[in-house]
Design an enzyme around this catalytic site. Structure first.
Site, PDB file in Angstrom:
ATOM      1  N   SER A 139      37.353  37.664  37.496  1.00  0.00           N
ATOM      2  CA  SER A 139      37.318  37.557  36.032  1.00  0.00           C
ATOM      3  C   SER A 139      35.900  37.897  35.556  1.00  0.00           C
ATOM      4  O   SER A 139      34.980  38.045  36.369  1.00  0.00           O
ATOM      5  CB  SER A 139      37.705  36.137  35.609  1.00  0.00           C
ATOM      6  N   TYR A 152      33.720  27.145  38.476  1.00  0.00           N
ATOM      7  CA  TYR A 152      34.605  28.324  38.421  1.00  0.00           C
ATOM      8  C   TYR A 152      33.751  29.598  38.488  1.00  0.00           C
ATOM      9  O   TYR A 152      34.034  30.525  39.252  1.00  0.00           O
ATOM     10  CB  TYR A 152      35.424  28.282  37.123  1.00  0.00           C
TER      11      TYR A 152
HETATM   12  N1  NAP Z   1      44.983  34.310  33.862  1.00  0.00           N
HETATM   13  C1  NAP Z   1      43.847  34.891  33.516  1.00  0.00           C
HETATM   14  O1  NAP Z   1      43.485  34.956  32.328  1.00  0.00           O
HETATM   15  C2  NAP Z   1      42.976  35.523  34.576  1.00  0.00           C
HETATM   16  C3  NAP Z   1      41.957  36.393  34.156  1.00  0.00           C
HETATM   17  C4  NAP Z   1      41.147  36.995  35.120  1.00  0.00           C
HETATM   18  C5  NAP Z   1      41.338  36.731  36.461  1.00  0.00           C
HETATM   19  N2  NAP Z   1      42.325  35.849  36.845  1.00  0.00           N
HETATM   20  C6  NAP Z   1      42.465  35.589  38.274  1.00  0.00           C
HETATM   21  O2  NAP Z   1      43.708  36.119  38.718  1.00  0.00           O
HETATM   22  C7  NAP Z   1      44.196  35.321  39.795  1.00  0.00           C
HETATM   23  C8  NAP Z   1      45.627  34.888  39.506  1.00  0.00           C
HETATM   24  O3  NAP Z   1      45.609  34.089  38.344  1.00  0.00           O
HETATM   25  P1  NAP Z   1      46.913  33.712  37.498  1.00  0.00           P
HETATM   26  O4  NAP Z   1      46.482  33.688  36.079  1.00  0.00           O
HETATM   27  O5  NAP Z   1      48.049  34.531  37.913  1.00  0.00           O
HETATM   28  O6  NAP Z   1      47.083  32.183  37.931  1.00  0.00           O
HETATM   29  P2  NAP Z   1      48.283  31.356  38.578  1.00  0.00           P
HETATM   30  O7  NAP Z   1      49.563  31.690  37.877  1.00  0.00           O
HETATM   31  O8  NAP Z   1      47.823  29.936  38.601  1.00  0.00           O
HETATM   32  O9  NAP Z   1      48.377  31.937  40.062  1.00  0.00           O
HETATM   33  C9  NAP Z   1      47.519  31.515  41.077  1.00  0.00           C
HETATM   34  C10 NAP Z   1      48.156  31.834  42.404  1.00  0.00           C
HETATM   35  O10 NAP Z   1      47.277  31.429  43.459  1.00  0.00           O
HETATM   36  C11 NAP Z   1      48.030  30.738  44.431  1.00  0.00           C
HETATM   37  N3  NAP Z   1      47.201  29.784  45.183  1.00  0.00           N
HETATM   38  C12 NAP Z   1      46.374  28.844  44.681  1.00  0.00           C
HETATM   39  N4  NAP Z   1      45.847  28.122  45.683  1.00  0.00           N
HETATM   40  C13 NAP Z   1      46.354  28.618  46.849  1.00  0.00           C
HETATM   41  C14 NAP Z   1      46.193  28.296  48.210  1.00  0.00           C
HETATM   42  N5  NAP Z   1      45.398  27.274  48.609  1.00  0.00           N
HETATM   43  N6  NAP Z   1      46.868  29.006  49.143  1.00  0.00           N
HETATM   44  C15 NAP Z   1      47.701  30.010  48.749  1.00  0.00           C
HETATM   45  N7  NAP Z   1      47.872  30.384  47.468  1.00  0.00           N
HETATM   46  C16 NAP Z   1      47.223  29.692  46.526  1.00  0.00           C
HETATM   47  C17 NAP Z   1      49.115  30.034  43.625  1.00  0.00           C
HETATM   48  O11 NAP Z   1      50.257  29.769  44.410  1.00  0.00           O
HETATM   49  P3  NAP Z   1      50.696  28.336  45.031  1.00  0.00           P
HETATM   50  O12 NAP Z   1      50.370  27.289  44.029  1.00  0.00           O
HETATM   51  O13 NAP Z   1      52.157  28.559  45.269  1.00  0.00           O
HETATM   52  O14 NAP Z   1      49.926  28.211  46.307  1.00  0.00           O
HETATM   53  C18 NAP Z   1      49.465  31.096  42.606  1.00  0.00           C
HETATM   54  O15 NAP Z   1      50.425  31.984  43.137  1.00  0.00           O
HETATM   55  C19 NAP Z   1      43.232  34.159  39.965  1.00  0.00           C
HETATM   56  O16 NAP Z   1      42.331  34.469  40.974  1.00  0.00           O
HETATM   57  C20 NAP Z   1      42.521  34.107  38.614  1.00  0.00           C
HETATM   58  O17 NAP Z   1      41.242  33.565  38.691  1.00  0.00           O
HETATM   59  C21 NAP Z   1      43.153  35.259  35.937  1.00  0.00           C
END
Ligand code: NAP
Length: 268
Positions: A139, A152
């Site tokens: 991000s 974070y």
């Molecule tokens: N949403 C935004 O605005 C945004 C913007 C920029 C970047 N990002 C980045 O994009 C990525 C995905 O974000 P998202 O928004 O899609 O969030 P999300 O819906 O919360 O997805 C996070 C994913 O990570 C997995 N995860 C977390 N801890 C884990 C572990 N210990 N082992 C295996 N898997 C794990 C979760 O699956 P389980 O819980 O099933 O393990 C889930 O599938 C993140 O790195 C986030 O920082 C997000």
């Protein structure tokens, strides 16, 4: 499409799920990694229903031995991946005085150590094959800072540092490394998974910097990886903010503090 066998972490929801579906629809065999088995099998089922090929592997990516064993199993049963997409992420946005040492450790565990474990486990076979790539999703926190999200932001810097170091280290091996910086992505479960965080999100001007949907983010990731791009920023105006931050750090920091103060006042 060069990537026929694609490992996607964090594929049980949000950006990872959308990216897995995008690659599945494009004809790749997608290998889905995350902890929530029920959700992961659901995503794999949806990809297969749509005519694609997907296999779910429930795993906690924080355990390096479990990830290593899974990588060996995938190598033996399916093959060497063409692409790793390190997308799994967590980490609450909290003021320093409300952040416990456990929170700080968790923030480093995922995304940074999870991405390390996956890369470390799959890289030997990919290097031996001398082809393929590794993608890291991060991000704007990797290049800017704002109040009340210090652990974070620190973890996203670790992730970007790791990715940038591998870009140079792995170049002679034939592997490419793509770093994807995404702005705010709507409709994911990030805020639900990390309670108490959303109130510290700073609003951006939607005309200048629009939010992305998870599907738009998936397309950005797909195009970046398949185009073997080194560095993608979406939406692109974040590049201007990173430049301003590098050139005028004091002015940028004071502007960000002003926006954060206004957000706190509006929230009261
Ligand atoms: N949403 C935004 O605005 C945004 C913007 C920029 C970047 N990002 C980045 O994009 C990525 C995905 O974000 P998202 O928004 O899609 O969030 P999300 O819906 O919360 O997805 C996070 C994913 O990570 C997995 N995860 C977390 N801890 C884990 C572990 N210990 N082992 C295996 N898997 C794990 C979760 O699956 P389980 O819980 O099933 O393990 C889930 O599938 C993140 O790195 C986030 O920082 C997000």
């Amino acid at each position: 499409m060069a990537s026929k066998l694609v490992v996607i972490t964090g594929a049980s929801s949000g950006i990872g799920e959308a990216t897995a579906k995008h690659y599945g629809a494009a004809g790749a065999h997608v290998l889905l990694l995350a902890r929530n088995a029920e959700r992961l099998y659901g995503v794999a089922h949806a990809i297969r229903e749509a005519g694609g090929t997907a296999t779910a592997f429930p795993v906690d990516l924080v355990g390096s031995e479990a990830v290593k064993a899974l990588a060996a199993r995938i190598e033996g049963e399916i093959g060497t991946p063409d692409l790793l997409i390190n997308n799994a992420g967590a980490g609450r946005w909290l003021p320093l005085l409300k952040t416990s040492p456990d929170e700080a450790r968790t923030a480093i565990d995922v995304p940074y150590l999870a991405a390390f474990n996956v890369t470390w486990a799959f890289a030997p076979a990919m290097i031996a094959k001398r082809s393929g790539g590794i993608v890291f999703i991060t991000s704007p926190a990797s290049y800017m800072a704002w109040p009340n999200a210090s652990t974070y932001i620190a973890a996203r810097r670790a992730l970007a540092g790791f990715a940038e170091a591998l870009q140079t280290e792995l170049k002679p091996t034939g592997l490419f490394v793509t770093l994807v910086v995404l702005g705010n992505v709507t409709g994911t479960a990030y805020w639900e998974h990390n309670p108490g965080s959303r109130e510290h999100l700073l609003s951006t001007n939607p005309t200048l910097i629009p939010d992305l949907t998870a599907e738009q983010a998936a397309k950005v990731i797909f195009d970046g990886a398949e185009g073997r791009r080194r560095y993608i920023v979406a939406p692109w105006p974040y590049r201007v903010l990173f430049l301003l931050n590098a050139l005028f750090p004091n002015a940028t920091a004071s502007q960000i503090r002003r926006i954060a103060k206004k957000a706190r006042e509006d929230a009261r």
